[in-house]
Design a protein around this motif. Sequence first.
Motif, PDB file in Angstrom:
ATOM      1  N   LEU A 120       0.828  -1.205   0.000  1.00 49.26           N
ATOM      2  CA  LEU A 120       0.000   0.000   0.000  1.00 49.26           C
ATOM      3  C   LEU A 120       0.862   1.255   0.000  1.00 49.26           C
ATOM      4  O   LEU A 120       0.659   2.179  -0.806  1.00 49.26           O
ATOM      5  CB  LEU A 120      -0.917  -0.008   1.219  1.00 49.26           C
ATOM      6  N   VAL A 154      -4.400  -3.929   6.979  1.00 44.90           N
ATOM      7  CA  VAL A 154      -4.968  -3.267   5.802  1.00 44.90           C
ATOM      8  C   VAL A 154      -6.289  -3.960   5.464  1.00 44.90           C
ATOM      9  O   VAL A 154      -6.307  -5.180   5.279  1.00 44.90           O
ATOM     10  CB  VAL A 154      -4.009  -3.356   4.597  1.00 44.90           C
ATOM     11  N   LEU A 202     -10.397   1.140   1.573  1.00 48.01           N
ATOM     12  CA  LEU A 202      -9.059   1.537   1.133  1.00 48.01           C
ATOM     13  C   LEU A 202      -9.086   2.919   0.495  1.00 48.01           C
ATOM     14  O   LEU A 202      -8.210   3.753   0.742  1.00 48.01           O
ATOM     15  CB  LEU A 202      -8.496   0.516   0.144  1.00 48.01           C
ATOM     16  N   VAL A 214      -4.790   7.491  -0.861  1.00 46.74           N
ATOM     17  CA  VAL A 214      -5.087   6.238  -1.568  1.00 46.74           C
ATOM     18  C   VAL A 214      -6.233   6.469  -2.549  1.00 46.74           C
ATOM     19  O   VAL A 214      -7.379   6.629  -2.155  1.00 46.74           O
ATOM     20  CB  VAL A 214      -5.455   5.113  -0.582  1.00 46.74           C
ATOM     21  N   ALA A 267      -5.868   1.515  -4.539  1.00 48.80           N
ATOM     22  CA  ALA A 267      -6.707   0.557  -3.824  1.00 48.80           C
ATOM     23  C   ALA A 267      -6.878  -0.724  -4.632  1.00 48.80           C
ATOM     24  O   ALA A 267      -6.845  -1.840  -4.081  1.00 48.80           O
ATOM     25  CB  ALA A 267      -8.064   1.176  -3.522  1.00 48.80           C
TER      26      ALA A 267
END
Length: 217
Positions: A34, A105, A112, A118, A123
Motif C-alpha cells: 500500500l 490493511v 481503502l 489512496v 486501492a
Amino acid sequence: MTKAERAAYVLQRLEQLYPHPPIPLDHTDAYSLLVAVLLSAQCTDARVNLVTPKLWALAKTPEQMAQVPVPEIEKIVKPCGLGPQKAKAIQKLSEILAEKFGGQVPADLELLEQLPGVGHKTAQVVMAQSFGVPSFPVDTHIHRLAQRWKLTEGKNVAQTERDLKRLFPTSSWNKLHLQIIYYGREHCSARGCDGTVCEICTTLFPERKRALKTRKA
C-alpha cells in the motif's frame, strides 16, 4: 480484426511474453505494498524500491509509522516527489490503520479508497495483489496501450478500466494489468512506439502508417 479479436490476440501474446509477471514494487505484506504504491505516484517503481528499505528501517508497521513525525518520513520519501503530501498521507493512513483496523490493511475497496493518499488505482492494486480480488488498475501505460490497440476510446482512465473489464475475462485481470505494464515499458513506451512500431501494434494494425495520438489520462 474486430475489437474482440484484438483483445484475444493481446491476451494470448502477453501470456506468451510474460507468463509469470512479478509485482514491480518490492513489498512483504499488504501494508508495505500500500505504501509503495502510494509512493509510486509520479515516480518510477525503481526509485520507490530504493526508498522503501530506508522507510522500513524507520518503522515497519502502521503502529510504528503512526508515531514517526511527518518531517522524518518526508526526509526519506522526498526522492519520490511530492514529499510533503506523501509523508503526511503515510503517517495519517498508518494512524487510521492502527486505530480503526488493528494495524491491518482492510480487504475492502471502499475502505481503502477512504484512506489518505489512496486513490482508486492504488486501492485496486492492493486488492488484486495482496488479496487476490479481481481488479484492473489502469495506469498511464495501460491507458496508452489500450488506446493504441483500439480497445477503448480512452477519454479517461475510468472509461478505459470499464472497457477493458468488459473485454477480458475476470480471471485474467490481476495478471493482465501487470503484463500490459511490462509490455508498455519494454516495447510500447510513450516515446519508443507511436502505434506503428512494436510487435503488437503492427500485428493488430498492419495498415497503420501514421503515428497515433493518444489521449492522456
